[in-house]
Design a protein around this motif. Structure first.
Motif, short mmCIF file in Angstrom:
data_model
loop_
_atom_site.label_atom_id
_atom_site.label_comp_id
_atom_site.label_asym_id
_atom_site.label_seq_id
_atom_site.Cartn_x
_atom_site.Cartn_y
_atom_site.Cartn_z
N ILE A 1 0.85 -1.19 0.00
CA ILE A 1 0.00 0.00 0.00
C ILE A 1 0.88 1.24 0.00
CG2 ILE A 1 -1.64 1.34 1.36
CD1 ILE A 1 -2.78 -1.22 2.44
N ILE A 2 0.47 2.24 -0.78
CA ILE A 2 1.12 3.55 -0.75
C ILE A 2 0.21 4.51 -0.02
CG2 ILE A 2 2.02 5.47 -2.10
CD1 ILE A 2 2.49 3.47 -4.39
N HIS A 3 0.69 5.07 1.07
CA HIS A 3 -0.05 6.07 1.83
C HIS A 3 0.36 7.45 1.32
CE1 HIS A 3 -1.55 3.29 4.93
NE2 HIS A 3 -0.40 2.66 4.76
N PRO A 4 -0.60 8.31 1.02
CA PRO A 4 -0.26 9.64 0.50
C PRO A 4 0.33 10.53 1.59
CG PRO A 4 -2.60 9.48 0.90
CD PRO A 4 -2.04 8.11 1.15
N PRO A 5 0.99 11.61 1.17
CA PRO A 5 1.47 12.56 2.18
C PRO A 5 0.28 13.23 2.85
CG PRO A 5 1.72 13.47 -0.01
CD PRO A 5 1.26 12.06 -0.18
N GLY A 6 0.51 13.77 4.01
CA GLY A 6 -0.59 14.42 4.70
C GLY A 6 -0.14 15.19 5.92
N TYR A 7 -1.10 15.48 6.76
CA TYR A 7 -0.86 16.26 7.96
C TYR A 7 -1.47 15.58 9.17
CZ TYR A 7 0.14 20.12 4.77
OH TYR A 7 0.67 20.92 3.80
N SER A 8 -0.93 15.93 10.31
CA SER A 8 -1.48 15.50 11.58
C SER A 8 -1.46 16.71 12.51
CB SER A 8 -0.63 14.36 12.15
OG SER A 8 -1.14 13.92 13.37
N ILE A 9 -2.27 16.67 13.54
CA ILE A 9 -2.32 17.78 14.49
C ILE A 9 -2.01 17.25 15.88
CG2 ILE A 9 -3.80 19.53 15.55
CD1 ILE A 9 -5.44 19.54 12.97
N ASP A 10 -1.08 17.92 16.54
CA ASP A 10 -0.77 17.63 17.94
C ASP A 10 -1.32 18.77 18.79
OD1 ASP A 10 0.58 15.27 17.49
OD2 ASP A 10 2.56 16.21 17.45
N PHE A 11 -1.67 18.44 20.02
CA PHE A 11 -2.14 19.46 20.95
C PHE A 11 -1.27 19.43 22.19
CE2 PHE A 11 -4.65 20.59 24.69
CZ PHE A 11 -4.97 21.90 24.37
#
Length: 133
Positions: free
Chosen positions: A43-53
Motif C-alpha cells: 500500500i502507498i499512503h499519500p502525504p498528509g498532515y497530523s495535528i498535535d495538541f
C-alpha cells in the motif's frame, strides 16, 4: 455559528503558521508527514498532515480573536470571549464528556483535557488523497 468561525480561525492559523494558540486551552501544532510505502501490505499512503495538541492553559496569544474581528466583524472582545467559552467548556466539562471541534478532532473534558485527532476529519487538510494499493 460563532463556534464554527472560531474553529475556522484555528484552522486558518494552522495552515498559515503551522500552529495556533487558543488562550486558556493550549497550542495546536500542525505536523506534515511524507508519503510512505507499506511493503508488507503493498500500500502507498499519500502525504498528509497530523495535528498535535499541547496542554498549556496559561499561554496567551490573541491573534485568532484579532483576525476574526477583522474578517467577520464584531469586536475583539467578543471573539476573545468566544475563545474563552470554548476553553471553559473543555476544562469544566464533566469527566468522560467530549467537546467536538469540527474538522480538528475532539477533547475529552476535564482539568487536563485530552485531544483526540480524528483522521477522517482532516480531509479538509489532506485533500482527500486516497490510499493506493
Amino acid at each position: 455559528m460563532q463556534q464554527e468561525l472560531v474553529i475556522y480561525g484555528i484552522k486558518n492559523q494552522l495552515l498559515e503558521r503551522s500552529y495556533s494558540v487558543v488562550p486558556g486551552l493550549g497550542v495546536f501544532m500542525l505536523k506534515k508527514y511524507p508519503a510512505r510505502i507499506d511493503l508488507k501490505r503493498e500500500i502507498i499512503h499519500p502525504p498528509g498532515y497530523s495535528i498535535d495538541f499541547f496542554n498549556a492553559p496559561s499561554i496567551s496569544d490573541y491573534l485568532i480573536a484579532w483576525q476574526l474581528a477583522n474578517n467577520f466583524g464584531r469586536d475583539f472582545n467578543f471573539w476573545f470571549g468566544q475563545l474563552e467559552a470554548i476553553a471553559k467548556s473543555v476544562r469544566n466539562g464533566n469527566q468522560g464528556e467530549y467537546y467536538e471541534l469540527e474538522g480538528l478532532g475532539r477533547f475529552k473534558c476535564g482539568n487536563e483535557p485530552v485531544f483526540e485527532l480524528s483522521g477522517k476529519n482532516l480531509s479538509w487538510l489532506n485533500g482527500g488523497l486516497p490510499i493506493v494499493k
